[in-house]
Design a protein around this motif. Structure first.
Motif, PDB file in Angstrom:
ATOM      1  N   MET A   1       0.946  -1.140  -0.160  1.00 31.49           N
ATOM      2  CA  MET A   1       0.072   0.063  -0.075  1.00 31.49           C
ATOM      3  C   MET A   1       0.724   1.312   0.085  1.00 31.49           C
ATOM      4  O   MET A   1       0.704   2.186  -0.743  1.00 31.49           O
ATOM      5  CB  MET A   1      -0.968   0.096   1.189  1.00 31.49           C
ATOM      6  CG  MET A   1      -1.984  -1.247   1.217  1.00 31.49           C
ATOM      7  SD  MET A   1      -3.099  -1.107   2.797  1.00 31.49           S
ATOM      8  CE  MET A   1      -3.861   0.560   2.575  1.00 31.49           C
TER       9      MET A   1
ATOM     10  N   LEU B   1      -5.056  -5.777  -3.446  1.00 28.66           N
ATOM     11  CA  LEU B   1      -4.589  -4.443  -4.124  1.00 28.66           C
ATOM     12  C   LEU B   1      -5.328  -4.447  -5.288  1.00 28.66           C
ATOM     13  O   LEU B   1      -5.068  -3.089  -5.832  1.00 28.66           O
ATOM     14  CB  LEU B   1      -3.563  -3.811  -3.725  1.00 28.66           C
ATOM     15  CG  LEU B   1      -3.133  -3.847  -2.230  1.00 28.66           C
ATOM     16  CD1 LEU B   1      -1.710  -3.678  -1.963  1.00 28.66           C
ATOM     17  CD2 LEU B   1      -3.933  -2.821  -1.536  1.00 28.66           C
TER      18      LEU B   1
ATOM     19  N   ILE C   1      -0.485   4.331   7.613  1.00 24.86           N
ATOM     20  CA  ILE C   1      -1.301   3.264   6.966  1.00 24.86           C
ATOM     21  C   ILE C   1      -1.655   2.260   8.200  1.00 24.86           C
ATOM     22  O   ILE C   1      -2.824   1.885   8.294  1.00 24.86           O
ATOM     23  CB  ILE C   1      -0.722   2.548   5.792  1.00 24.86           C
ATOM     24  CG1 ILE C   1      -0.198   3.285   4.774  1.00 24.86           C
ATOM     25  CG2 ILE C   1      -1.326   1.231   5.310  1.00 24.86           C
ATOM     26  CD1 ILE C   1       0.547   2.828   3.430  1.00 24.86           C
TER      27      ILE C   1
END
Length: 370
Positions: free
Chosen positions: A66, A93, A214
């Protein structure tokens, strides 16, 4: 019984109880002081500037992807002979896992297949962004050769050290290879907690700060200012407290694991193929795995072990490219022959630091008689 965590717990129970009591006393159950103490000690242990603890080994792989913007249209190269989590995070993802077959001797990704994998991805209209080598069964992958190819193609290396934590190559610790590394503290791992947990390592300050953000819902200056998409990926304070005590005996346990592995390798005399550790490599022996001559022979051996009340396990029954969840990727049986052959023949026997010679002799006797 396969891992026997009770013997380890008995050894450090008093210290663990004291740590847990301390957490109960201060009441900081989320991101408490033990979390930061653990991160500092893990960072020092591995030899990387930054350690970001997190909620699981899976999140420890997801968060770096990410942070590097991996998504639709991208490809990430990895091994088909590993647990689903390694490839799962890529697909979650919107990127595509591209598989490369393994070495016959170590079961780790063979760098010779990376160039072809990049071309394969290009032919599918994908942009290869990263490689996730897996340190399988405690043995680090062949990073010198992987790094050489990665630099040629400007690919990020994300080390999956979920099983390899504690292992090393020429003294360099698993968790310090590539741009970023991930590990797991699942209870069965060489360094495991009493629940789920993981950690990420890097020397890149900017990347570390992104991953810290994150980990807590993409937070900025505080948790109510969100500057990017993130996840709830925090490690519980209680698990950090337990890991601190386990880390204090970890190196001693690694020596014991290697002693157990050497004993197996020295005295198993049947036709089974024993694990191979290359020169200058040090394994943390997450598993001790053997290869039978065929799938049918493996079934008979495991049945014989079971009849003697000896547990055994198969890691892994089906390579990832043949899993139903990845059918849409278009891989077929025969695409990765070494992974497929290994999956048909491999099985693991009990491995933990406190396995004594008497119990090992009983296991070895059954295997050698067969």
């Amino acid at each position: 019984d396969f891992i026997d965590l009770k013997k380890q717990q008995y050894k450090i129970r008093e210290k663990i109880d004291k740590r847990i009591k301390s957490v109960l006393d201060h009441g900081k159950y989320i991101m408490g002081p033990e979390v930061y103490e653990l991160e500092e000690k893990l960072s020092e242990y591995v030899g990387m500037k930054y350690c970001i603890s997190c909620s699981s080994g899976t999140d420890a792989l997801l968060i770096p992807l990410m942070a590097n913007g991996i998504g639709p249209g991208d490809a990430v190269i990895t091994s088909p002979f590993t647990y689903i989590a390694t490839a799962e995070v890529i697909a979650l993802l919107g990127a595509e896992p591209i598989f490369v077959d393994i070495y016959e001797a170590t079961y780790n990704l063979n760098p010779d297949g990376i160039e072809d994998a990049i071309k394969y991805a290009e032919n599918k209209g994908l942009n290869t962004k990263a490689i996730i080598p897996v340190d399988l069964f405690g043995l680090p992958a062949r990073y010198r050769l992987i790094d050489k190819v990665a630099k040629t193609h400007n690919l990020m290396i994300i080390e999956d050290a979920a099983q390899g934590f504690g292992g090393s190559i020429r003294g360099q610790k698993a968790g310090s290879f590539g741009h970023v590394a991930s590990t797991s503290f699942f209870p069965a791992k060489p360094l495991g907690c009493y629940g789920d947990g993981g950690a990420i390592f890097t020397d890149d300050e900017e990347l570390a700060n992104k991953m810290k953000s994150i980990r807590i819902h993409g937070g900025g200056y505080d948790k109510y200012e969100n500057i990017r998409l993130g996840i709830n990926g925090r490690l519980d304070t209680m698990q950090a407290a337990i890991l601190l005590e386990k880390l204090s005996i970890f190196d001693d346990e690694l020596k014991l694991r290697n002693k157990v592995a050497d004993y197996y390798s020295n005295y198993i005399s049947s036709g089974l193929i024993k694990p191979y550790t290359p020169k200058n490599y040090y394994s943390s022996w997450a598993q001790y795995s053997l290869l039978s001559q065929s799938e049918s022979e493996r079934t008979k051996i495991m049945s014989t072990l079971s009849n003697a009340n000896i547990p055994s396990m198969i890691y892994y029954k089906l390579p990832l490219h043949l899993q139903a969840v990845f059918k849409k990727l278009g891989y077929e049986k025969g695409d990765f022959p070494i992974s497929e052959k290994t999956a048909r023949q491999i099985f693991s026997i009990p491995m933990h630091p406190y396995l004594d010679n008497e119990n090992q002799d009983r296991i070895i006797e059954v295997l050698n008689k067969y």
